[in-house]
Design an enzyme around this catalytic site. Structure first.
Site, PDB file in Angstrom:
ATOM      1  N   LYS A   1      -0.270 -10.775 -15.613  1.00 39.30           N
ATOM      2  CA  LYS A   1       1.077  -9.638 -15.687  1.00 39.30           C
ATOM      3  C   LYS A   1       2.351 -10.875 -15.326  1.00 39.30           C
ATOM      4  O   LYS A   1       2.543 -11.157 -14.152  1.00 39.30           O
ATOM      5  CB  LYS A   1       0.868  -8.779 -14.622  1.00 39.30           C
ATOM      6  CG  LYS A   1       1.930  -7.648 -14.904  1.00 39.30           C
ATOM      7  CD  LYS A   1       3.389  -7.802 -14.203  1.00 39.30           C
ATOM      8  CE  LYS A   1       4.433  -6.783 -14.514  1.00 39.30           C
ATOM      9  NZ  LYS A   1       5.622  -7.414 -13.674  1.00 39.30           N
TER      10      LYS A   1
ATOM     11  N   GLY B   1       4.531 -11.516  -3.919  1.00 36.05           N
ATOM     12  CA  GLY B   1       5.641 -10.675  -4.059  1.00 36.05           C
ATOM     13  C   GLY B   1       5.982  -9.945  -2.832  1.00 36.05           C
ATOM     14  O   GLY B   1       5.591 -10.344  -1.903  1.00 36.05           O
ATOM     15  N   SER B   2       6.873  -8.962  -2.981  1.00 41.01           N
ATOM     16  CA  SER B   2       7.245  -8.313  -1.863  1.00 41.01           C
ATOM     17  C   SER B   2       6.378  -7.357  -1.179  1.00 41.01           C
ATOM     18  O   SER B   2       5.107  -7.003  -1.742  1.00 41.01           O
ATOM     19  CB  SER B   2       8.419  -7.410  -2.363  1.00 41.01           C
ATOM     20  OG  SER B   2       7.902  -6.421  -2.929  1.00 41.01           O
TER      21      SER B   2
ATOM     22  N   GLY C   1       6.210  -3.818  -2.975  1.00 41.59           N
ATOM     23  CA  GLY C   1       5.351  -3.714  -4.413  1.00 41.59           C
ATOM     24  C   GLY C   1       3.781  -4.235  -4.068  1.00 41.59           C
ATOM     25  O   GLY C   1       2.965  -3.722  -4.884  1.00 41.59           O
ATOM     26  N   GLY C   2       3.590  -5.293  -3.421  1.00 46.35           N
ATOM     27  CA  GLY C   2       2.010  -5.636  -3.010  1.00 46.35           C
ATOM     28  C   GLY C   2       1.517  -4.481  -2.428  1.00 46.35           C
ATOM     29  O   GLY C   2       0.312  -4.233  -2.749  1.00 46.35           O
TER      30      GLY C   2
ATOM     31  N   GLU D   1      -0.114 -11.791  -1.339  1.00 47.10           N
ATOM     32  CA  GLU D   1       0.602 -12.621  -0.506  1.00 47.10           C
ATOM     33  C   GLU D   1       1.909 -11.862  -0.350  1.00 47.10           C
ATOM     34  O   GLU D   1       2.705 -11.884  -1.387  1.00 47.10           O
ATOM     35  CB  GLU D   1       0.703 -14.147  -0.898  1.00 47.10           C
ATOM     36  CG  GLU D   1       1.674 -15.004  -0.008  1.00 47.10           C
ATOM     37  CD  GLU D   1       2.144 -16.150  -0.550  1.00 47.10           C
ATOM     38  OE1 GLU D   1       3.431 -16.396  -0.494  1.00 47.10           O
ATOM     39  OE2 GLU D   1       1.429 -16.800  -1.466  1.00 47.10           O
TER      40      GLU D   1
ATOM     41  N   CYS E   1       8.713 -18.070   0.283  1.00 49.36           N
ATOM     42  CA  CYS E   1       7.561 -17.349   1.174  1.00 49.36           C
ATOM     43  C   CYS E   1       7.485 -18.134   2.531  1.00 49.36           C
ATOM     44  O   CYS E   1       7.245 -17.608   3.495  1.00 49.36           O
ATOM     45  CB  CYS E   1       6.510 -16.974   0.544  1.00 49.36           C
ATOM     46  SG  CYS E   1       5.599 -18.310  -0.043  1.00 49.36           S
TER      47      CYS E   1
ATOM     48  N   GLU F   1      11.806  -9.359   6.549  1.00 51.10           N
ATOM     49  CA  GLU F   1      12.285 -10.627   5.549  1.00 51.10           C
ATOM     50  C   GLU F   1      13.280 -10.103   5.045  1.00 51.10           C
ATOM     51  O   GLU F   1      13.683  -9.064   4.197  1.00 51.10           O
ATOM     52  CB  GLU F   1      11.043 -10.814   4.765  1.00 51.10           C
ATOM     53  CG  GLU F   1      11.483 -12.375   3.947  1.00 51.10           C
ATOM     54  CD  GLU F   1      10.093 -12.418   3.001  1.00 51.10           C
ATOM     55  OE1 GLU F   1      10.254 -13.625   2.684  1.00 51.10           O
ATOM     56  OE2 GLU F   1       9.418 -11.601   2.650  1.00 51.10           O
TER      57      GLU F   1
END
Length: 488
Positions: free
Chosen positions: A152, A207-208, A211-212, A231, A268, A356
């Site tokens: 994606k 990603g965030s 979202g994750g 992650e 990250c 974060e």
């Protein structure tokens, strides 16, 4: 800053995943050495396409040319690394327990190894248009495992994603393999459809946290749940002991600010928390930090959403009574973000300060002694990294810190700075939640392949049906465990 709204309709997601499923058996049958040859060919094609790929990525992301050229090299290196993993062969964990008598009775002939899961989905990351995107480590490790991949694309670099996909597809087709070994979809809904597709057997994501976690919940709620290797967020604490602060305040300050502001803090592994002792030695380090950050320039974030979030968060920090501005870089333009460091007492490091902030900012935390420091560290959730700067005569403090941070981080550094992650056999890039959703696995390094495999055991199987890795005589020459003893 590019953020595309282009999307892949569900029928096209379905066709792409079905093509991956149709290609699965051919890709697995291509064998370890055959897949390794294809991975090497992908690496060569990526390097050959560098002059075409880098300008597109620079235009879409705003990242520097040198950084992007290095990233193409890293992406190529990752494909070659997994080629060596395939040829070496120990990753399959081949295990043979011959039939025989045991204290528990007669044992059948048992032969076990790891085999690929099937088609997997991979989500490209915003901050690495090559090394964590279409041509990234998730793709390389999954292809190595024998799993076709549907990526994606990230909306921050759509054209870079498409061109990277064409490079990989060309290498696959040149080897006479089905094009479905690699697929590409775009758009928010396409990502949801990809996770939900019944033929997808696992998903990799960078990603965030928001979202994750949403996608991880989707993966878990499927009629047939699948593993989601996400992650997510990490603060990456860095501790400076009293002795280290006294020994090299200028060196630590320069290294730290470079680590926080490199790639505009959009990493990250950015060390977002710096623990500094209260007192004269800590004051010298804080002064050096203020001087170092004042010399930094603003930059263009990866996309407007990241820029807006950074402006909001740093604005909130300026208004927070618990915090004080330690120093900031030169003023930012309309599409830019300027680095900023804030100070806070260790006792106040709670709540929203433990979230974060993606960008070139960090908190410098003043601690009053060892207990104050350890109490603050114990409030942290899971982290990708934790870094300790201690002197040789502070072993008692080092050991106490190690006991605390080892429970919370996947990579422990003794000196240095956590940005700049080696791609190697010994690498671990993961940690307890929320740094990753499954802390037993890594997204970087040779063992990243383990995510895309599952064990199968053969009992009293005919010799001619066994995979070559499990046959008598070890025709492939890989390391194996025979009756409990590792043989190489």
């Amino acid at each position: 800053m590019v953020v595309t709204t282009e999307r892949t309709a569900m029928p096209d997601v379905d066709r792409t995943v079905r093509a991956a499923d149709d290609a699965f058996e051919a890709w697995e049958r291509h064998g370890r050495t055959g897949r390794a040859d294809v991975l090497d060919a992908i690496a060569e094609r990526l390097e050959a396409a560098r002059a075409d790929l880098v300008p597109v990525a620079e235009r879409e992301t705003g990242l520097a040319t040198a950084r992007l050229e290095g990233e193409v090299g890293r992406a190529a290196f990752q494909f070659r690394l997994f080629g060596t993993v395939l040829r070496e062969g120990s990753y399959v964990e081949a295990t043979i327990d011959p039939a025989g008598d045991t204290p528990l009775g007669r044992r059948p002939d048992l032969r076990r190894m790891l085999i690929p899961l099937g088609p997997v989905g991979v989500f490209g990351a915003s901050n690495f248009p090559f090394a964590f995107s279409v041509a990234g480590g998730d793709t390389a490790s999954a292809l190595a495992a024998g799993c076709p991949v549907v990526v994606k694309a990230h909306p921050s670099h759509p054209e870079t994603s498409r061109r990277s996909y064409e490079v990989i597809r060309a290498a696959v087709e040149s080897a006479g393999l089905p094009a479905g070994v690699i697929g590409l979809v775009e758009g928010y809904q396409a990502g949801v459809d990809l996770v939900n597709h019944p033929d997808i057997t696992a998903v990799g994501f960078t990603g965030s946290i928001a979202g994750g976690r949403a996608l991880a919940d989707l993966a878990a709620a499927r009629p047939r749940p699948i593993p989601f290797y996400g992650e997510l967020g990490s603060l990456n604490p860095l501790v400076v002991s009293p002795g280290a602060a006294a020994a090299d305040p200028a060196g630590i300050a320069t290294g730290y600010v470079n680590s926080v502001t490199g790639s505009l803090g959009q990493l990250c592994t950015k060390p977002g928390l710096l623990f500094v002792p209260v007192g004269p030695d800590g004051d010298k380090l804080r002064a050096a930090l203020a001087e170092a950050v004042a010399a930094t320039a603003p930059g263009r974030p990866l996309n407007s959403a990241i820029k807006d979030a950074y402006v909001r968060e740093t604005g909130r920090r300026r208004d927070d009574a618990r915090l004080a501005l330690l120093g900031e870089g030169t003023p930012a333009g309309p599409d830019q973000a300027s680095p900023a460091l804030f100070t806070v007492a260790a006792a106040d490091l709670t709540g929203d300060l433990l979230e974060e902030c993606f960008g070139p900012t960090a908190l410098v935390i003043g601690y009053e002694g060892t207990d104050d420091l350890l109490d603050a560290l114990r409030r942290l959730d899971g982290q990708l990294t934790a870094t300790l700067h201690v002197t040789a005569d502070e072993t008692a403090l080092r050991d106490r810190l190690h006991d605390v941070v080892r429970r919370r981080a996947g990579r422990l550094l003794f000196g240095g700075f956590p940005t700049g992650l080696a791609v190697a056999w010994g690498t671990h890039h993961g940690g307890p939640y929320p740094s990753t959703t499954l802390s037993g696995h890594t997204s970087v390094g040779a063992t990243a392949i383990r995510r895309w495999l599952r064990p199968v055991s053969y009992q009293d199987a005919p010799a001619d049906i066994l995979p070559a890795e499990l046959r008598d005589g070890n025709p492939t020459g890989i390391p194996r465990r025979i009756d409990g003893t590792l043989t190489t």
